[in-house]
Write an enzyme that holds these catalytic residues in place. Structure first.
Site, short mmCIF file in Angstrom:
data_model
loop_
_atom_site.label_atom_id
_atom_site.label_comp_id
_atom_site.label_asym_id
_atom_site.label_seq_id
_atom_site.Cartn_x
_atom_site.Cartn_y
_atom_site.Cartn_z
N HIS A 19 103.43 64.49 20.18
CA HIS A 19 102.16 63.51 20.43
C HIS A 19 102.43 62.20 20.25
O HIS A 19 103.30 61.79 19.61
CB HIS A 19 101.41 64.11 19.19
CG HIS A 19 100.23 63.21 18.87
ND1 HIS A 19 98.90 63.20 20.16
CD2 HIS A 19 99.59 61.86 18.23
CE1 HIS A 19 98.24 62.14 19.65
NE2 HIS A 19 98.67 61.46 18.70
N LYS A 40 97.53 54.00 19.56
CA LYS A 40 98.60 54.10 20.46
C LYS A 40 97.90 53.81 21.84
O LYS A 40 98.45 53.26 22.77
CB LYS A 40 99.11 55.38 20.42
CG LYS A 40 99.92 55.75 18.97
CD LYS A 40 100.29 57.01 18.86
CE LYS A 40 99.35 58.09 18.98
NZ LYS A 40 98.67 58.26 17.78
N ASP A 58 99.07 60.88 24.72
CA ASP A 58 98.51 61.94 23.93
C ASP A 58 99.83 63.03 23.90
O ASP A 58 100.20 63.47 22.94
CB ASP A 58 97.47 62.64 24.67
CG ASP A 58 96.82 63.49 23.48
OD1 ASP A 58 96.88 63.14 22.23
OD2 ASP A 58 96.53 64.61 23.91
N ARG A 123 111.82 42.40 8.33
CA ARG A 123 111.51 41.22 8.74
C ARG A 123 112.39 40.56 9.27
O ARG A 123 112.26 39.25 10.00
CB ARG A 123 110.96 40.36 7.52
CG ARG A 123 109.78 40.87 6.80
CD ARG A 123 109.33 40.43 5.61
NE ARG A 123 109.16 38.61 6.08
CZ ARG A 123 108.14 37.83 5.69
NH1 ARG A 123 107.60 38.40 4.69
NH2 ARG A 123 108.19 36.72 6.02
#
Length: 184
Positions: A19, A40, A58, A123
């Protein structure tokens, strides 16, 4: 003979279906994964609108070919996307044949997740995350999703950054070296 061998190795390659959404962004194959409803497809349609190309929405067929991951779309849903609140759209009809690809090497996996308060997200970019499919590892970044964040731009930057890393340049290493006054 080499052409036949290549064709057979692709046709007989190990494969799985996952998926997600696979798009080409600045030449890099970006597999976007995450929980259902995280955004998404909406992010992918924004990328397509910005000139990038859709491979699969998908359902992504992932093949291992010569220790690389390649993704494609099941024939029955090729060119189609589902957008909540809109329904099914045909990307090729809406944006033209230049907006789609049939297959792409997966260069980067982007995991989108709703922001988890208290979780430490990278980060600096010095923590090399990977995703593994069919025994092959691919670079991975985890993108926290928050309201108002332009995820298409973030993914464009991630794709360009991965491209630079593949070419041997790593901005995080440069900053660390400059900060510490050392050279690796």
């Amino acid at each position: 003979v080499a052409g036949i061998t290549q064709t057979l190795s692709v046709a007989l390659a190990k494969r799985i279906t996952r998926h997600g959404v696979l798009v080409e962004v600045y030449g890099e194959g970006v597999l976007i994964v995450g929980d259902s409803g995280v955004g998404k497809s909406e992010t992918a349609i924004e990328l397509i609108k910005r000139g990038h190309r859709l491979v699969a929405d998908d359902s992504v067929i992932i093949k291992e070919v010569a220790n690389e991951l390649h993704g494609s779309c099941p024939d029955k849903i090729r060119y189609f996307m589902e957008l909540r609140g809109i329904g099914i759209i045909n990307v090729k009809s809406m944006y033209g044949s230049g907006s789609i690809l049939s297959e792409k090497k997966i260069d980067l996996v982007v995991e989108m997740e709703n922001l988890i308060v208290g979780k430490e997200y990278d980060r600096i970019g010095d923590k090399a995350e990977t995703a593994e499919y069919l025994g092959v590892k691919a670079p991975k970044v985890t993108i926290p999703v928050t309201p108002g964040r332009n995820l298409a731009i973030v993914i464009e930057v991630a794709a360009r950054n991965q491209r630079l890393k593949n070419m041997g340049y790593d901005a995080s290493k440069e900053v660390i070296e400059q900060s510490l006054g050392i050279k690796e």
